[in-house]
Motif scaffolding. Structure first.
Motif, mmCIF file in Angstrom:
data_model
loop_
_atom_site.group_PDB
_atom_site.id
_atom_site.type_symbol
_atom_site.label_atom_id
_atom_site.label_comp_id
_atom_site.label_asym_id
_atom_site.label_seq_id
_atom_site.Cartn_x
_atom_site.Cartn_y
_atom_site.Cartn_z
ATOM 1 N N TRP A 157 110.494 23.117 30.022
ATOM 2 C CA TRP A 157 108.647 23.745 30.190
ATOM 3 C C TRP A 157 108.051 22.680 29.365
ATOM 4 N N ARG A 158 107.722 21.984 28.755
ATOM 5 C CA ARG A 158 107.342 20.255 27.974
ATOM 6 C C ARG A 158 107.920 19.099 28.903
ATOM 7 N N HIS A 159 108.554 19.209 29.480
ATOM 8 C CA HIS A 159 109.143 17.480 29.757
ATOM 9 C C HIS A 159 109.386 17.900 31.489
ATOM 10 N N VAL A 160 110.049 18.572 32.327
ATOM 11 C CA VAL A 160 110.956 18.581 33.610
ATOM 12 C C VAL A 160 109.872 19.061 33.748
ATOM 13 N N LEU A 161 109.009 20.109 33.841
ATOM 14 C CA LEU A 161 107.778 20.940 34.426
ATOM 15 C C LEU A 161 106.248 20.304 34.899
ATOM 16 N N PRO A 162 106.010 19.433 33.685
ATOM 17 C CA PRO A 162 104.847 18.609 34.316
ATOM 18 C C PRO A 162 105.118 17.304 34.838
ATOM 19 N N ASN A 163 106.773 16.841 34.734
ATOM 20 C CA ASN A 163 106.585 16.030 35.919
ATOM 21 C C ASN A 163 106.854 16.180 37.287
ATOM 22 N N ALA A 164 107.726 17.667 37.374
ATOM 23 C CA ALA A 164 107.901 18.177 38.820
ATOM 24 C C ALA A 164 106.264 18.459 39.484
ATOM 25 N N LEU A 165 105.534 18.838 38.694
ATOM 26 C CA LEU A 165 104.103 19.572 39.153
ATOM 27 C C LEU A 165 103.577 18.593 40.763
ATOM 28 N N VAL A 166 104.090 17.479 40.832
ATOM 29 C CA VAL A 166 103.194 15.962 41.543
ATOM 30 C C VAL A 166 102.805 16.818 43.197
ATOM 31 N N PRO A 167 104.606 17.229 43.560
ATOM 32 C CA PRO A 167 105.224 18.016 44.949
ATOM 33 C C PRO A 167 104.356 19.286 44.856
ATOM 34 N N VAL A 168 105.079 19.950 43.698
ATOM 35 C CA VAL A 168 104.183 22.110 43.830
ATOM 36 C C VAL A 168 102.792 21.985 44.035
ATOM 37 N N ILE A 169 101.964 20.652 43.693
ATOM 38 C CA ILE A 169 100.312 21.127 43.410
ATOM 39 C C ILE A 169 100.597 20.153 45.673
ATOM 40 N N THR A 170 100.484 20.072 45.627
ATOM 41 C CA THR A 170 100.211 19.171 47.351
ATOM 42 C C THR A 170 100.893 20.949 48.467
ATOM 43 N N ILE A 171 101.890 21.501 47.809
ATOM 44 C CA ILE A 171 102.646 22.756 48.770
ATOM 45 C C ILE A 171 102.183 23.712 48.764
ATOM 46 N N VAL A 172 100.975 24.194 46.824
ATOM 47 C CA VAL A 172 99.950 24.919 47.021
ATOM 48 C C VAL A 172 99.282 24.745 47.657
ATOM 49 N N GLY A 173 98.386 23.574 47.654
ATOM 50 C CA GLY A 173 96.991 23.540 48.533
ATOM 51 C C GLY A 173 97.314 23.618 50.053
ATOM 52 N N MET A 174 98.188 23.011 50.744
ATOM 53 C CA MET A 174 98.253 23.878 51.636
ATOM 54 C C MET A 174 98.796 24.576 51.891
ATOM 55 N N GLN A 175 99.467 25.706 50.980
ATOM 56 C CA GLN A 175 100.029 27.011 51.383
ATOM 57 C C GLN A 175 98.068 27.873 51.055
ATOM 58 N N PHE A 176 97.481 27.881 49.666
ATOM 59 C CA PHE A 176 95.697 28.172 49.554
ATOM 60 C C PHE A 176 95.443 28.869 51.004
ATOM 61 N N ALA A 177 95.105 27.265 52.105
ATOM 62 C CA ALA A 177 94.444 27.186 53.383
ATOM 63 C C ALA A 177 95.295 28.380 54.686
ATOM 64 N N GLY A 178 96.898 29.046 53.803
ATOM 65 C CA GLY A 178 97.305 29.929 54.458
ATOM 66 C C GLY A 178 98.124 30.742 54.600
ATOM 67 N N VAL A 179 97.643 31.098 52.841
ATOM 68 C CA VAL A 179 96.838 32.806 52.104
ATOM 69 C C VAL A 179 95.409 33.039 52.770
ATOM 70 N N VAL A 180 94.207 31.887 53.144
ATOM 71 C CA VAL A 180 93.607 32.723 53.698
ATOM 72 C C VAL A 180 93.698 32.524 54.841
ATOM 73 N N THR A 181 94.757 32.196 55.654
ATOM 74 C CA THR A 181 94.084 32.221 56.782
ATOM 75 C C THR A 181 95.443 33.464 57.403
ATOM 76 N N GLY A 182 96.229 33.746 56.471
ATOM 77 C CA GLY A 182 97.114 35.255 56.314
ATOM 78 C C GLY A 182 96.690 36.659 56.132
ATOM 79 N N THR A 183 95.243 36.340 55.442
ATOM 80 C CA THR A 183 94.630 37.373 55.726
ATOM 81 C C THR A 183 94.456 37.858 56.544
ATOM 82 N N ILE A 184 93.744 37.437 57.490
ATOM 83 C CA ILE A 184 93.128 37.942 58.734
ATOM 84 C C ILE A 184 94.327 39.419 59.168
ATOM 85 N N VAL A 185 95.562 39.508 58.692
ATOM 86 C CA VAL A 185 96.607 39.437 59.459
ATOM 87 C C VAL A 185 96.409 41.010 58.550
#
Length: 315
Positions: free
Chosen positions: A227-255
């Motif tokens: 949690w103190r060493h691995v997670l902070p350094n692994a967050l960069v690609p995770v944050i990138t995907i989260v941003g794209m997924q938020f757009a997918g979540v918004v469009t998914g709410t339509i259905v």
């Protein structure tokens, strides 16, 4: 950093302008006559012509586009053809529900992804790792709307733990939360499965680096290292995907909103399309597209702030 933000902001404005042109062009080449939809097939030609003049549909397309953009710049999205009220009022009335559903879905996605991804990475090659990978693959394969139907059958029809659909209104906080539980799970399950695999891969890559081995050698507990060493350094690609997924979540709410009969923007889009309410559909599609673009803009900025290598280059 200032030049980076200025350049990204300029690209954001140009992208939104291009999207507005595409949305307007597509909406105005679709077959059908809004005046005929509003007045019905029994209306006379003169009545339909008079209504088209009243709605401004007889003006040339470039003129209508400029008027539409000028209105949006003033916060005026026009008047709904089918509801007869300002589109901005319709959006303001239904936006809180859609936004609440999208945010809760994104939050649950993060919880699922971080918990499952880190758990799987910490047990790489063992039973727990394989179990998470199998479950995530199932989550990716199941469509959100089909999962929503299964959730309704199990938890609403059979167990009667949650309502099958509808929304009691914000005046009933507990009832509102209960009505959003199943839609939130349906939205987050698929996105969480994708993000869990990304989190696992990113965490495994970081866990192979020298500083992690050094942290373990100093006697830190595995949980603290994770949690103190691995997670902070692994967050960069995770944050990138989260941003794209938020757009997918918004469009998914339509259905999802239509599956659960929720009175949000997604249901309003379907109603407006059925009623040939062009002005409302234009505003809603542009809003959804703007959310997607803004989400990617936020990801770019967050990436620049989180990644020390990029941050150093932009300083």
């Amino acid at each position: 950093m200032s030049f980076f933000l200025l350049r990204r902001t300029g690209g954001l404005v140009l992208t939104l302008l291009a999207i507005s042109i595409v949305v307007f062009a597509v909406m105005n080449v679709l077959p059908g006559d809004p005046a005929l939809t509003i007045l019905g097939i029994d209306a006379t030609d003169d009545a339909r012509a008079a209504l088209r003049v009243q709605l401004g549909l007889d003006d040339p397309a470039p003129v209508r586009y400029v008027q539409w953009i000028a209105g949006i710049a003033r916060g005026d999205f026009g008047t709904s053809y089918s509801f007869g009220v300002p589109v901005a009022g319709l959006i303001a009335e239904r936006l809180p529900l859609t936004l609440s559903l999208a945010l809760s879905g994104t939050l649950l996605t993060l919880v699922i992804a971080l918990a499952a991804g880190l758990y799987s990475a910490s047990r790489h090659g063992r039973t727990g790792d394989w179990a998470v990978m199998i479950l995530s693959q199932l989550g990716i394969a199941i469509p959100a709307f089909w999962l929503a139907i299964l959730l309704v059958l199990l938890f609403a029809v059979n167990l009667r733990w949650f309502p099958p659909g509808g929304f009691p209104g914000w005046s009933d906080p507990l009832g509102s939360l209960r009505s959003l539980v199943l839609p939130t799970i349906a939205l987050a399950a698929v996105q969480g499965a994708v993000l869990a695999r990304v989190t696992r891969s990113s965490a495994l890559e970081v866990m192979r680096l020298d500083f992690v081995r050094t942290a373990r050698a100093t006697g830190l507990s595995p949980a603290r290292v994770l949690w103190r060493h691995v997670l902070p350094n692994a967050l960069v690609p995770v944050i990138t995907i989260v941003g794209m997924q938020f757009a997918g979540v918004v469009t998914g709410t339509i259905v999802i909103e239509n599956v659960f009969y929720l009175p949000g923007l997604g249901r309003l889009i379907f109603q407006s399309i059925a009623n040939r309410d062009i002005i409302t559909v234009q505003a809603l599609v542009l809003m959804v597209a703007a959310v997607v673009v803004l989400a990617n803009f936020a990801v770019d900025v967050a990436y620049a702030l989180i990644d020390p290598r990029l941050k150093a280059r932009l300083a």
